[in-house]
Scaffold this active site. Structure first.
Site, PDB file in Angstrom:
ATOM      1  N   SER A 130      -6.446   4.620   5.660  1.00  0.00           N
ATOM      2  CA  SER A 130      -5.360   4.356   4.681  1.00  0.00           C
ATOM      3  C   SER A 130      -4.757   2.956   4.791  1.00  0.00           C
ATOM      4  O   SER A 130      -3.822   2.831   5.117  1.00  0.00           O
ATOM      5  CB  SER A 130      -4.389   5.473   4.878  1.00  0.00           C
ATOM      6  OG  SER A 130      -3.446   5.263   5.890  1.00  0.00           O
ATOM      7  N   HIS A 182      -6.274  11.513   6.198  1.00  0.00           N
ATOM      8  CA  HIS A 182      -6.737  11.813   7.541  1.00  0.00           C
ATOM      9  C   HIS A 182      -7.215  13.245   7.707  1.00  0.00           C
ATOM     10  O   HIS A 182      -7.827  13.528   8.805  1.00  0.00           O
ATOM     11  CB  HIS A 182      -5.766  11.494   8.731  1.00  0.00           C
ATOM     12  CG  HIS A 182      -5.362  10.059   8.760  1.00  0.00           C
ATOM     13  ND1 HIS A 182      -4.429   9.397   9.337  1.00  0.00           N
ATOM     14  CD2 HIS A 182      -6.258   8.708   8.081  1.00  0.00           C
ATOM     15  CE1 HIS A 182      -4.634   8.091   9.181  1.00  0.00           C
ATOM     16  NE2 HIS A 182      -5.500   7.754   8.482  1.00  0.00           N
ATOM     17  N   GLU A 200       1.001  11.834   8.733  1.00  0.00           N
ATOM     18  CA  GLU A 200       1.174  12.087  10.157  1.00  0.00           C
ATOM     19  C   GLU A 200       2.538  12.886  10.406  1.00  0.00           C
ATOM     20  O   GLU A 200       3.748  12.426  10.148  1.00  0.00           O
ATOM     21  CB  GLU A 200       1.358  10.656  10.921  1.00  0.00           C
ATOM     22  CG  GLU A 200      -0.103  10.073  10.768  1.00  0.00           C
ATOM     23  CD  GLU A 200      -0.142   8.681  11.124  1.00  0.00           C
ATOM     24  OE1 GLU A 200       0.870   7.983  11.977  1.00  0.00           O
ATOM     25  OE2 GLU A 200      -0.742   7.653  10.706  1.00  0.00           O
ATOM     26  N   GLU A 260      -7.057  11.644  13.697  1.00  0.00           N
ATOM     27  CA  GLU A 260      -6.547  11.145  14.544  1.00  0.00           C
ATOM     28  C   GLU A 260      -6.207  11.776  16.031  1.00  0.00           C
ATOM     29  O   GLU A 260      -5.447  11.753  16.578  1.00  0.00           O
ATOM     30  CB  GLU A 260      -5.009  10.286  14.007  1.00  0.00           C
ATOM     31  CG  GLU A 260      -5.320   9.124  13.232  1.00  0.00           C
ATOM     32  CD  GLU A 260      -4.227   8.201  13.069  1.00  0.00           C
ATOM     33  OE1 GLU A 260      -3.164   8.920  13.415  1.00  0.00           O
ATOM     34  OE2 GLU A 260      -4.371   7.206  12.405  1.00  0.00           O
ATOM     35  N   ASP A 281       4.754   9.774   9.293  1.00  0.00           N
ATOM     36  CA  ASP A 281       4.278   8.602   8.305  1.00  0.00           C
ATOM     37  C   ASP A 281       3.791   9.390   7.205  1.00  0.00           C
ATOM     38  O   ASP A 281       2.777   9.914   7.190  1.00  0.00           O
ATOM     39  CB  ASP A 281       2.988   8.005   8.911  1.00  0.00           C
ATOM     40  CG  ASP A 281       2.499   6.859   8.248  1.00  0.00           C
ATOM     41  OD1 ASP A 281       2.867   6.438   6.997  1.00  0.00           O
ATOM     42  OD2 ASP A 281       1.256   6.003   8.450  1.00  0.00           O
ATOM     43  N   GLU A 299       8.127   6.467   8.210  1.00  0.00           N
ATOM     44  CA  GLU A 299       7.208   5.265   7.791  1.00  0.00           C
ATOM     45  C   GLU A 299       6.516   5.724   6.400  1.00  0.00           C
ATOM     46  O   GLU A 299       6.091   6.701   5.982  1.00  0.00           O
ATOM     47  CB  GLU A 299       6.027   5.177   8.884  1.00  0.00           C
ATOM     48  CG  GLU A 299       5.206   4.328   8.370  1.00  0.00           C
ATOM     49  CD  GLU A 299       3.906   4.334   9.783  1.00  0.00           C
ATOM     50  OE1 GLU A 299       4.236   4.866  10.973  1.00  0.00           O
ATOM     51  OE2 GLU A 299       2.921   3.991   9.267  1.00  0.00           O
ATOM     52  N   ASP A 331       4.738  -0.084   6.499  1.00  0.00           N
ATOM     53  CA  ASP A 331       3.406  -0.143   7.079  1.00  0.00           C
ATOM     54  C   ASP A 331       2.520  -0.795   6.155  1.00  0.00           C
ATOM     55  O   ASP A 331       2.301  -2.122   6.164  1.00  0.00           O
ATOM     56  CB  ASP A 331       3.006   1.122   7.621  1.00  0.00           C
ATOM     57  CG  ASP A 331       1.401   1.039   7.997  1.00  0.00           C
ATOM     58  OD1 ASP A 331       0.851  -0.160   8.161  1.00  0.00           O
ATOM     59  OD2 ASP A 331       0.577   2.099   7.932  1.00  0.00           O
ATOM     60  N   LYS A 387       0.072  -3.668  13.159  1.00  0.00           N
ATOM     61  CA  LYS A 387      -1.286  -3.470  13.445  1.00  0.00           C
ATOM     62  C   LYS A 387      -1.893  -4.852  13.583  1.00  0.00           C
ATOM     63  O   LYS A 387      -2.212  -5.462  12.430  1.00  0.00           O
ATOM     64  CB  LYS A 387      -1.946  -2.726  12.411  1.00  0.00           C
ATOM     65  CG  LYS A 387      -1.271  -1.152  12.378  1.00  0.00           C
ATOM     66  CD  LYS A 387      -1.599  -0.485  11.038  1.00  0.00           C
ATOM     67  CE  LYS A 387      -1.463   0.974  10.887  1.00  0.00           C
ATOM     68  NZ  LYS A 387      -1.708   1.409   9.561  1.00  0.00           N
ATOM     69  N   HIS A 419      -2.302   1.893  16.507  1.00  0.00           N
ATOM     70  CA  HIS A 419      -3.802   2.154  16.499  1.00  0.00           C
ATOM     71  C   HIS A 419      -4.229   2.411  15.060  1.00  0.00           C
ATOM     72  O   HIS A 419      -3.258   1.968  14.138  1.00  0.00           O
ATOM     73  CB  HIS A 419      -4.197   3.058  17.369  1.00  0.00           C
ATOM     74  CG  HIS A 419      -3.933   4.671  16.695  1.00  0.00           C
ATOM     75  ND1 HIS A 419      -4.632   5.732  16.635  1.00  0.00           N
ATOM     76  CD2 HIS A 419      -2.870   4.701  15.823  1.00  0.00           C
ATOM     77  CE1 HIS A 419      -4.011   6.708  16.117  1.00  0.00           C
ATOM     78  NE2 HIS A 419      -3.136   6.231  15.305  1.00  0.00           N
ATOM     79  N   ARG A 420      -5.297   2.442  14.814  1.00  0.00           N
ATOM     80  CA  ARG A 420      -5.904   2.764  13.371  1.00  0.00           C
ATOM     81  C   ARG A 420      -6.698   4.142  13.467  1.00  0.00           C
ATOM     82  O   ARG A 420      -7.248   4.697  14.556  1.00  0.00           O
ATOM     83  CB  ARG A 420      -6.927   1.664  12.928  1.00  0.00           C
ATOM     84  CG  ARG A 420      -6.306   0.299  12.693  1.00  0.00           C
ATOM     85  CD  ARG A 420      -5.068   0.195  12.031  1.00  0.00           C
ATOM     86  NE  ARG A 420      -5.315   0.645  10.789  1.00  0.00           N
ATOM     87  CZ  ARG A 420      -4.966  -0.168   9.472  1.00  0.00           C
ATOM     88  NH1 ARG A 420      -5.092  -1.376   9.584  1.00  0.00           N
ATOM     89  NH2 ARG A 420      -5.309   0.421   8.526  1.00  0.00           N
ATOM     90  N   SER A 421      -6.832   4.582  12.208  1.00  0.00           N
ATOM     91  CA  SER A 421      -7.357   5.974  12.132  1.00  0.00           C
ATOM     92  C   SER A 421      -8.848   5.762  12.596  1.00  0.00           C
ATOM     93  O   SER A 421      -9.429   6.791  13.273  1.00  0.00           O
ATOM     94  CB  SER A 421      -7.541   6.348  10.750  1.00  0.00           C
ATOM     95  OG  SER A 421      -7.975   5.486   9.926  1.00  0.00           O
ATOM     96  N   LYS A 429       2.036   4.171  18.317  1.00  0.00           N
ATOM     97  CA  LYS A 429       1.374   5.131  17.737  1.00  0.00           C
ATOM     98  C   LYS A 429       0.183   5.044  17.885  1.00  0.00           C
ATOM     99  O   LYS A 429      -0.734   4.195  17.742  1.00  0.00           O
ATOM    100  CB  LYS A 429       1.625   4.935  16.081  1.00  0.00           C
ATOM    101  CG  LYS A 429       2.794   5.393  15.295  1.00  0.00           C
ATOM    102  CD  LYS A 429       2.739   5.751  13.932  1.00  0.00           C
ATOM    103  CE  LYS A 429       1.687   4.901  13.152  1.00  0.00           C
ATOM    104  NZ  LYS A 429       1.557   5.344  11.589  1.00  0.00           N
TER     105      LYS A 429
HETATM  106  P1  PGA Z   1      -4.934   4.015   9.231  1.00  0.00           P
HETATM  107  O1  PGA Z   1      -3.795   5.035   9.218  1.00  0.00           O
HETATM  108  O2  PGA Z   1      -5.319   3.452  10.324  1.00  0.00           O
HETATM  109  O3  PGA Z   1      -5.915   4.876   8.403  1.00  0.00           O
HETATM  110  O4  PGA Z   1      -4.437   2.960   7.936  1.00  0.00           O
HETATM  111  C1  PGA Z   1      -2.482   4.622  10.157  1.00  0.00           C
HETATM  112  C2  PGA Z   1      -1.313   4.505   9.437  1.00  0.00           C
HETATM  113  O5  PGA Z   1      -1.324   4.585   8.189  1.00  0.00           O
HETATM  114  O6  PGA Z   1      -0.297   4.178  10.095  1.00  0.00           O
HETATM  115 ZN    ZN Z   2       1.140   3.992   8.214  1.00  0.00          ZN
END
Ligand code: PGA
Ligand code: ZN
Length: 381
Positions: free
Chosen positions: A21, A130, A139, A179, A211, A253, A279, A304, A332-334, A355
């Site tokens: 995302s 996700h 999330e 995740e 989130d 978030e 984010d 990130k 982190h990332r998904s 996170k």
């Molecule tokens: P993503 O999700 O790594 O798929 O962007 C994490 C987030 O949105 O915080």
């Molecule tokens: Zn996010």
């Protein structure tokens, strides 16, 4: 994308995660037409390797400056943020090793930060993109503060308990989302919060975060759609206000789409103690954080490194966040790897939180476990 850097006897590795995302202003992850990374790999082995081996370097920062100049674009679109960040993280590891200091300490020194353990933000229930939107928000997070080893033990206990409760509720095994969190299907928006609130009631120092990843909730009539119901931005804000009132919230978030700076600011003004996090809105980009600051849009920034594409710029994003008086939450990332750089980064900058997903996947647990290891090492010093 995995990079290996060799200097004399020293060999270090770094691997870069990938988001699903993503915000539209993120640095570019260079992919081939078929989704592979052959071009990005060729960039590391070609142009970037030629630069790195062309001279001696006195710091990781010097390498990052040269990499950013070599790419020459505002969003790493020529060489790829995956290529540049892989080398940037490897360079940070190499210089930490050469100096004989832990990675987190090298990051703290590089940015002038006071290292400290972050709160754990554990993604206990996965929804949104996700988890095929089985839950509307992306999330549902259990937040635990305090000593990391104790916080992690509480999280493990609470995660197992939630699994048992969900299983008996649905009378079947619950699927996992991207995740490593449970992904049940509830049509009632409040139900997941009731379950998290029951866990929070059992452990002091814990709270709830979400989130919303609201970019993915946009409909084509200027609002948002959650579990089949349309909301105007004002109605969605009222929904958040109701949730905040009813449940023990710590942060929200991306409550609105990345273009809705004004709606972020309105929610921030009425959220009281609850932290509003950017984010996709800010994408770890110092310029975008500055714009959000002028709009008083948020009170925390998600950090990130792969949204911006170098350790140097991620550190600058943290510095910009702190200058605004806001909290920095590392993420982190998904699509993750077993690289635990983000744990060292979060500890090194003394982040408000980290996170790193739910506990149902190894690459998520490894980040929390690295923080426990850092805590042990820091105590031994
Ligand atoms: P993503 O999700 O790594 O798929 O962007 C994490 C987030 O949105 O915080
Ligand atoms: Zn996010």
């Amino acid at each position: 994308m995995e990079v290996t850097l060799i200097a004399g006897e020293m060999v270090v590795h770094a691997s870069v995660p990938s988001g699903k995302s993503t915000g539209s202003h993120e640095a570019l992850e260079l992919r081939d037409a078929d989704g592979g990374m052959e071009t990005a790999i060729a960039n590391v082995e070609g142009e970037i390797a030629a630069l790195i081996t062309s001279r001696e370097w006195s710091s990781a920062d010097e390498i990052d400056t040269a990499l950013i100049a070599l790419d020459g674009t505002p969003n790493k679109s020529r060489l790829g943020a995956n290529a540049v960040l892989g080398v940037s993280i490897a360079a940070q590891r190499l210089f930490a090793e050469a100096a004989g200091v832990p990675l987190w300490k090298a990051i703290a020194e590089r940015g002038g930060f006071s290292a400290a353990a972050p709160r754990l933000y554990l993604n206990f229930m996965n929804g949104g993109e996700h988890a095929d939107f089985r839950l509307p928000f992306q999330e549902y997070i259990f937040v635990v503060g305090g000593k990391t080893s104790e916080a992690y033990a509480i999280a493990q206990d609470a995660f197992a308990k939630l699994g048992t409760v969900l299983k008996s509720n649905f009378n079947t095994e619950i699927p996992m989302g991207d995740e490593g969190g449970y992904s049940p299907k509830f049509d009632d928006i409040e139900k997941p919060f009731e379950m998290l609130a029951a866990l929070v009631a059992e452990h002091s120092g814990t709270s709830i975060a979400i989130d919303a990843a609201a970019n993915a909730l946009r409909n084509d009539i200027g609002g948002y759609t959650l579990t089949g119901k349309d909301y105007t931005p004002d109605e969605l804000r009222a929904l958040y206000a109701g949730l905040i009132k009813k449940f023990p919230f710590h942060s929200i978030e991306d409550p609105f789409a990345e273009t809705a700076m004004g709606d972020f600011a309105k929610l921030t003004a009425e959220a009281g103690e609850v932290i509003i996090v950017g984010d996709d809105l800010t994408v770890t980009n110092p310029e975008r954080i500055k714009t959000a600051r002028e709009a008083k849009a948020i009170t925390a920034v998600l950090i990130k490194p792969n949204q911006i594409g170098s350790v140097k710029e991620a550190i600058e994003a943290v510095q910009m966040t702190r200058a605004a008086g806001w909290a920095a939450i590392c993420s982190h990332r998904s699509g993750e790897t077993d690289d635990t750089f983000i744990a060292d980064f979060a500890y090194g900058i003394g982040a408000h939180g980290i996170k790193a997903g739910g506990l149902g996947q190894k690459e998520r647990r490894e980040k929390y476990e690295r923080l426990v290891e850092i805590e042990k090492g820091a105590e031994a010093v």
